[in-house]
Design a protein around this motif. Structure first.
Motif, PDB file in Angstrom:
ATOM      1  N   ASN A 251      18.682  21.966 -85.476  1.00 29.26           N
ATOM      2  CA  ASN A 251      18.837  21.470 -86.853  1.00 29.26           C
ATOM      3  C   ASN A 251      17.975  20.208 -87.040  1.00 29.26           C
ATOM      4  OD1 ASN A 251      21.688  20.050 -88.688  1.00 29.26           O
ATOM      5  ND2 ASN A 251      19.830  20.949 -89.494  1.00 29.26           N
ATOM      6  N   SER A 283      21.659  28.626 -94.805  1.00 31.31           N
ATOM      7  CA  SER A 283      22.107  27.225 -94.790  1.00 31.31           C
ATOM      8  C   SER A 283      21.065  26.277 -94.194  1.00 31.31           C
ATOM      9  CB  SER A 283      23.424  27.090 -94.018  1.00 31.31           C
ATOM     10  OG  SER A 283      23.353  27.755 -92.781  1.00 31.31           O
ATOM     11  N   THR A 287      16.075  22.292 -94.874  1.00 30.04           N
ATOM     12  CA  THR A 287      16.559  21.192 -94.025  1.00 30.04           C
ATOM     13  C   THR A 287      15.457  20.600 -93.143  1.00 30.04           C
ATOM     14  OG1 THR A 287      17.218  22.685 -92.219  1.00 30.04           O
ATOM     15  CG2 THR A 287      18.900  22.162 -93.881  1.00 30.04           C
TER      16      THR A 287
ATOM     17  N   SER B  68      30.965  26.238 -92.199  1.00 26.97           N
ATOM     18  CA  SER B  68      30.058  25.093 -92.239  1.00 26.97           C
ATOM     19  C   SER B  68      30.872  23.841 -92.496  1.00 26.97           C
ATOM     20  CB  SER B  68      29.035  25.303 -93.347  1.00 26.97           C
ATOM     21  OG  SER B  68      28.194  24.180 -93.438  1.00 26.97           O
ATOM     22  N   ARG B  77      32.738  22.693 -95.755  1.00 36.07           N
ATOM     23  CA  ARG B  77      31.822  22.991 -96.877  1.00 36.07           C
ATOM     24  C   ARG B  77      32.071  24.387 -97.416  1.00 36.07           C
ATOM     25  NH1 ARG B  77      27.203  20.931 -93.390  1.00 36.07           N
ATOM     26  NH2 ARG B  77      26.984  18.741 -93.877  1.00 36.07           N
ATOM     27  N   ILE B 153      24.735  21.134 -88.379  1.00 39.25           N
ATOM     28  CA  ILE B 153      24.790  22.603 -88.398  1.00 39.25           C
ATOM     29  C   ILE B 153      23.992  23.236 -87.258  1.00 39.25           C
ATOM     30  CG2 ILE B 153      25.255  22.739 -90.875  1.00 39.25           C
ATOM     31  CD1 ILE B 153      22.308  23.361 -91.346  1.00 39.25           C
ATOM     32  N   CYS B 171      23.580  37.424 -90.974  1.00 44.84           N
ATOM     33  CA  CYS B 171      22.882  36.250 -91.508  1.00 44.84           C
ATOM     34  C   CYS B 171      21.641  36.653 -92.302  1.00 44.84           C
ATOM     35  CB  CYS B 171      22.500  35.300 -90.378  1.00 44.84           C
ATOM     36  SG  CYS B 171      21.063  35.813 -89.423  1.00 44.84           S
TER      37      CYS B 171
END
Lengths: 314, 314
Positions: A251, A283, A287, B68, B77, B153, B171
């Motif tokens: 991440n 998600s 990021t 999450s 979340r 995450i 996913c």
């Protein structure tokens, strides 16, 4: 205080005097001459350090070396590039000859530290770095700290399997990232492709299949050559799967790609960024950034100098 | 001081009173009843906490939740298991109702912390943990610290691509580890295999292709059933590539595998250990162990309780 960084390679080594903010003030590059034996190589590195340091206050030296490194004790355990180096106490030997405190790090770890202190990673605590060259090296900063693992041999990001049953890698496994997306892998794909695709622009640009390399590949791809684009896609697809994996794992704020291949520009980075989005969970979208290393040919010396920053604190 | 751990699942939740050294002294398990709405679920978790804490000094509660998580602020979340949960301030709500300080962590992160404090990871600073269940969760302790990444995450170890162009994952990507080596993937392989391998022992043990699951697969494989061994090999091969990657990345002391599938024993772990050696570089051989989680059905509560240890210091 100025820093001294030593970028030790199998063909040449470079020693640079570096300012606190990452400018190279002085630099010498010499042939490594591995064949003269390790004593001679170490002696000449020490000489270059003293030459570069002349008249400056430089109590510390950082050195980035290929191979397996005992970073705590400053020992090069072994290195494919230096056949006669086995458990060489490099930092002690250089300290003895220069009177300076010397820190040693694997070259890929030095690369990510260079980016953290002087490059695209400044201000970030979560950085994944890959060097795409002859091999593929990896370095990771996670939660602000260099990831090295139990024995200091972690962050081998080039040896995840991206093509099961794919091409044999130097490490003995099939389908590693290094076996598909390194400069060496690209040269092999180009040699192997000649029989079927001998009229590709790649071979015209290179002059012969033996000389064809990553630069010719990306130049031909930029001109729309079908074969070049096919190889480009394979290289990028494998890289994208690996990078997506690293995004899921770390991440990170930024993924920095260096090494010779990173100079290909948008013909590589454009499709890479698109493909990575295909491979990540929703998600994670937005990021991270994926960028080319801005340090280019200074990455080695700046990486080595940044080891000092990391060890003694910035 | 005793600890309270809450293992929050989509079907049931469990609350346990845990001693400092990781023994479960008291435990209640209740239906989650997600359909009653989040207010009701939170109220009943708080009741169970107070019930379990009765008369004991328990200032802290740790809670492991799927989905999450905003670990800093104690917010869920979103979670696929709780459709009406969006940015729920779970720790604040529970603190209000119990008078205790509450810490929240993703369930897979809680799992690796449970192993670090109370399980197979005790005494280790470099731990990779995978839970093989309905999905595949991951947790990593590196250099003694939980790896969570920029947004908390990271460590999504179940979503690296192990079979390019392989089965579609929940996913949205093809060929993730979760799409090949989870209990859900195994059930899908068994349903799909019925047409061609309907005389396999798997289906006799299960009674019908719809009922066939990982337990039937490993039971049949133990008896030498050819189809079961073929699926077992696919599951193990994918897992071995992922684990080898994690060994290259984290250079861990131990890889701990939990979740329902980890109970398969040697029929899984034997070939897994062999295959991983095939996929790693020689310098990593002998640097790690691969073990089944010893915590078994207590892993959820102990993982949740260990969040307290991690946050306030052991």
């Amino acid at each position: 205080m100025k820093l001294i960084g030593v970028d030790l390679g199998g063909t040449t080594f470079s020693v640079g005097l570096v300012s606190e903010d990452g400018k190279i003030l002085k630099k010498v590059t010499r042939d490594t001459l591995v064949e003269n034996g390790k004593e001679d190589v170490i002696r000449r590195i020490a000489e270059a350090i003293l030459e570069v340091a002349d008249g400056e206050e430089t109590p510390y030296v950082g050195i980035g070396s290929p191979g397996s490194i005992d970073r705590e004790n400053g020992i090069v355990r072994f290195s494919p590039n230096f056949p006669d180096w086995h458990n060489v106490p490099l930092t002690d030997e250089l300290a003895k000859r220069t009177g300076k405190k010397v820190f040693l790090e694997n070259d890929a770890n030095a690369f990510v530290l260079g980016e953290k202190w002087f490059g695209a990673g400044r201000g970030y605590d979560h950085i994944v770095a890959l060097t795409l060259g002859t091999g593929i090296g990896g370095g990771v900063v996670t939660h602000g700290h260099l990831l090295t693992g139990r024995d200091g041999i972690g962050a081998e990001l080039g040896h995840v399997v991206v093509e099961p049953n794919g091409p044999m890698c130097n490490c003995g496994t099939r389908g590693c990232l290094e076996a598909v997306s390194s400069a060496t892998a690209i040269r092999r794909f180009l040699r192997e492709g000649y029989k079927k695709y001998h009229d590709s622009l790649v071979y015209k640009l290179a002059g012969s299949p033996e000389k064809a390399d990553a630069k010719h590949l990306f130049d031909a791809a930029r001109q729309g050559d079908r074969f070049a684009l096919m190889i480009r896609d394979r290289v990028v697809d494998a890289l994208a799967r690996a990078v997506a994996g690293y995004i899921h794992i770390f991440n990170p704020e930024i993924v920095i790609i260096g090494g010779g291949i990173s100079r290909a520009g948008e013909i590589l980075f454009g499709p890479l960024r698109e493909k990575v989005v295909d491979y990540i969970m929703p998600s994670f979208v937005g990021t991270y950034e994926i960028v080319a290393s801005p340090l280019v040919e200074d990455a080695g010396i700046l990486g080595a100098a940044s080891i000092i920053k990391e060890r003694i604190g910035g």
